[in-house]
Each structure stands twice: as C-alpha cells, then as structure tokens.
Design a protein around this motif. Structure first.
Motif, PDB file in Angstrom:
ATOM      1  N   LEU A  46       0.813  -1.212   0.000  1.00 55.94           N
ATOM      2  CA  LEU A  46       0.000   0.000   0.000  1.00 55.94           C
ATOM      3  C   LEU A  46       0.854   1.273   0.000  1.00 55.94           C
ATOM      4  N   ASP A  47       2.181   1.111  -0.011  1.00 58.12           N
ATOM      5  CA  ASP A  47       3.084   2.259   0.055  1.00 58.12           C
ATOM      6  C   ASP A  47       2.730   3.124   1.264  1.00 58.12           C
ATOM      7  N   ALA A  48       2.591   2.460   2.415  1.00 56.97           N
ATOM      8  CA  ALA A  48       2.110   3.133   3.625  1.00 56.97           C
ATOM      9  C   ALA A  48       3.160   3.060   4.725  1.00 56.97           C
ATOM     10  N   THR A  49       3.300   4.156   5.461  1.00 62.90           N
ATOM     11  CA  THR A  49       4.207   4.228   6.605  1.00 62.90           C
ATOM     12  C   THR A  49       3.451   4.828   7.779  1.00 62.90           C
ATOM     13  N   VAL A  50       3.557   4.176   8.933  1.00 61.83           N
ATOM     14  CA  VAL A  50       2.877   4.641  10.141  1.00 61.83           C
ATOM     15  C   VAL A  50       3.874   4.668  11.283  1.00 61.83           C
ATOM     16  N   VAL A  51       3.902   5.772  12.017  1.00 64.02           N
ATOM     17  CA  VAL A  51       4.710   5.879  13.235  1.00 64.02           C
ATOM     18  C   VAL A  51       3.775   5.673  14.418  1.00 64.02           C
ATOM     19  N   ILE A  52       4.185   4.795  15.313  1.00 68.63           N
ATOM     20  CA  ILE A  52       3.399   4.457  16.505  1.00 68.63           C
ATOM     21  C   ILE A  52       4.180   4.852  17.749  1.00 68.63           C
ATOM     22  N   GLY A  53       3.546   5.613  18.608  1.00 71.34           N
ATOM     23  CA  GLY A  53       4.165   6.000  19.866  1.00 71.34           C
ATOM     24  C   GLY A  53       3.296   5.569  21.030  1.00 71.34           C
ATOM     25  N   THR A  54       3.926   5.071  22.088  1.00 69.16           N
ATOM     26  CA  THR A  54       3.197   4.585  23.248  1.00 69.16           C
ATOM     27  C   THR A  54       3.570   5.409  24.472  1.00 69.16           C
TER      28      THR A  54
END
Length: 267
Positions: free
Chosen positions: A257-265
């Motif tokens: 999907l050419d997708a990038t996600v940054v996840i912060g906790t």
C-alpha cells in the motif's frame, strides 16, 4: 445517451475514461454504471468524471476497509494506504470483550473513514472524531453515527470533551503531510477538488503532525498509543517529534500500500 448493450456501454465508457488518463478505467466504468439510476444520470456522472472530479465525489462514496464510506463533494477522499493505519490501530485497540470498551479518537478525521472502520472492526468502542472543516464534519457524522461515535468540529484537540484527557487508548491522526510547495505537484483530482486544509502540512509537511504529537501525552491513557500516517521520507522526523514528547516509538510500513505509520506509546 443511446441504449447500448452492457458490454458495448462499458467498452465505450472505458475508452472515454482512458482518453482523459484514468488508469483504472475498467473499474471506474463498472462503478459508474452500477451507481447510475438512469442513462441520463450515467451521462452526467461520466461528464463530471471526465471533467476531473474524483470518482468518489462523482458516485458519492469510497470503498475503505470493505465499507462503503460516504464522501461528499469537497471532502478529502480516504486513500487505500490509510487502511494500513486503520489495521494497526485496530490491533492496538482490541480489548477483552468482558472489559470496558476502548476509547478511540480520530483526529483530522475527514470523511470519518478511519473511525467508521475501527468501529466496525472493534464492535464495542467509545469513539470520538474531530476535524476543522465543517463539510468534513457533516460527512463524518453520516459515516460514524451508526456506530454511536461523536464527531466534533474544531482544531485538533480543541473541540474534544475535557473528560477524555488521560483516557484515550488509541489516538489516530491522518494529519496532512504534503509540504506546502508540493501541493501544486499533486494530481488535479486532489489539488483542485479536495480542501487544502486536508493536504497542506506546512513548509516541511510536518507542522500539523508536530502539534498532534506535542499534545498527545496529555490525552493518552498510560500505555495508550498515538498512530500517525506519514511518508517513508518524513518518518525519521516524525519519530524525533514522538521522542521529544516522551513516547516509546516504532515505525511500521506496508510495501503493498506504500504506507508508513509511526506508533508511539505513552509509558
């Protein structure tokens, strides 16, 4: 429009759509034919599409996470890549069915596609969404109302109920991340027919993301998660912003999907 056999009609539409640069002309022709109620209706819809309106604005909906999301003219069209953001958020928001529902907030919600998909996947959820664009808010309310979600109009966190502070389990934000100078390079469908406020991320594309990230710890519950869609090129800067806010951060991506996600906790 003259009456054609189904195959002749579709072939004629495909040829016309291809002539104006529609890459997925066959799929678009099928959607237009299925959405039209009469030959005159179909002719008008095809004319709007050929004139450059996004297909989703022409037919009035977009397919997103196997849902049909209403998309009004002038509202940001949900992208397929954002399904990856939604899947990541769904996994983090799942709860014991006997426990309290997850508290989920969808900032910069646009049509409400992410919130609607999360509600459909989770079943039980306390859902809030917000957008600064009144047209988007009206559209999102149509898409989210059935799930019992609330849509608030205003700038980022400003319209959210104060009772959500420190309680949010999952905070998703598909904030605009196109650099201002790159807006003119976007396809005409986006550049001419979607609101600039949903596209323009400031000089480096990260201005809105930074505002979301800076305030996020005040709204997240302990152990709560912030998820932001970004580009592969911008991800290192997004990670830096998360770290400055004290979030434990990781980056996930989807080549398909050419997708990038940054996840912060929040610790």
């Amino acid at each position: 429009m003259p009456v054609f056999s189904s195959s002749t009609l579709r072939s004629s539409l495909v040829t016309r759509l291809r002539a104006v640069g529609c890459v997925f002309a066959e799929d678009e022709a099928r959607m237009l034919i299925s959405a039209a109620r009469t030959p005159a209706d179909l002719a008008a819809m095809v004319n709007r599409r050929v004139a450059g309106l996004p297909l989703e604005h022409v037919v009035g909906w977009a397919e997103f996470c196997d849902l049909r999301i209403a998309v009004d003219p002038g509202v940001f069209v949900p992208r397929r890549r954002t399904e990856f953001l939604t899947r990541q958020a769904t996994g983090l928001a799942r709860r014991d069915p006997d426990g309290p529902p997850a508290v989920v907030v969808d900032l910069c919600c646009g049509s409400g596609a992410v919130g609607a998909a999360l509600a459909a996947a989770l079943g039980r959820v306390e859902l809030h969404a917000a957008d600064i664009d009144p047209a988007a808010v009206r559209c999102a309310r149509r898409n989210i109302a059935g799930a019992g979600g609330l849509v608030h109009e205003g700038d980022l966190y400003d319209p959210l109920p104060a009772s959500l502070r420190g309680r949010v389990d999952v905070l998703v934000a598909n904030a605009p991340y196109v650099p201002t100078e790159a807006i003119g390079l976007l396809p005409p469908e986006a550049r001419d027919h979607e609101p600039q406020v949903a596209l323009d991320g400031g000089a480096d594309g990260l201005a809105v993301q930074r505002r979301v990230t800076e305030a996020a710890p005040r709204w997240l519950a302990p152990g709560g998660h912030l998820l932001i869609e970004t580009s592969e090129r911008q991800a290192p800067s997004t990670v830096e912003a998360f770290a400055r806010s004290g979030l434990i951060t990781r980056v996930v991506s989807c080549d398909e999907l050419d997708a990038t996600v940054v996840i912060g906790t929040r610790p």
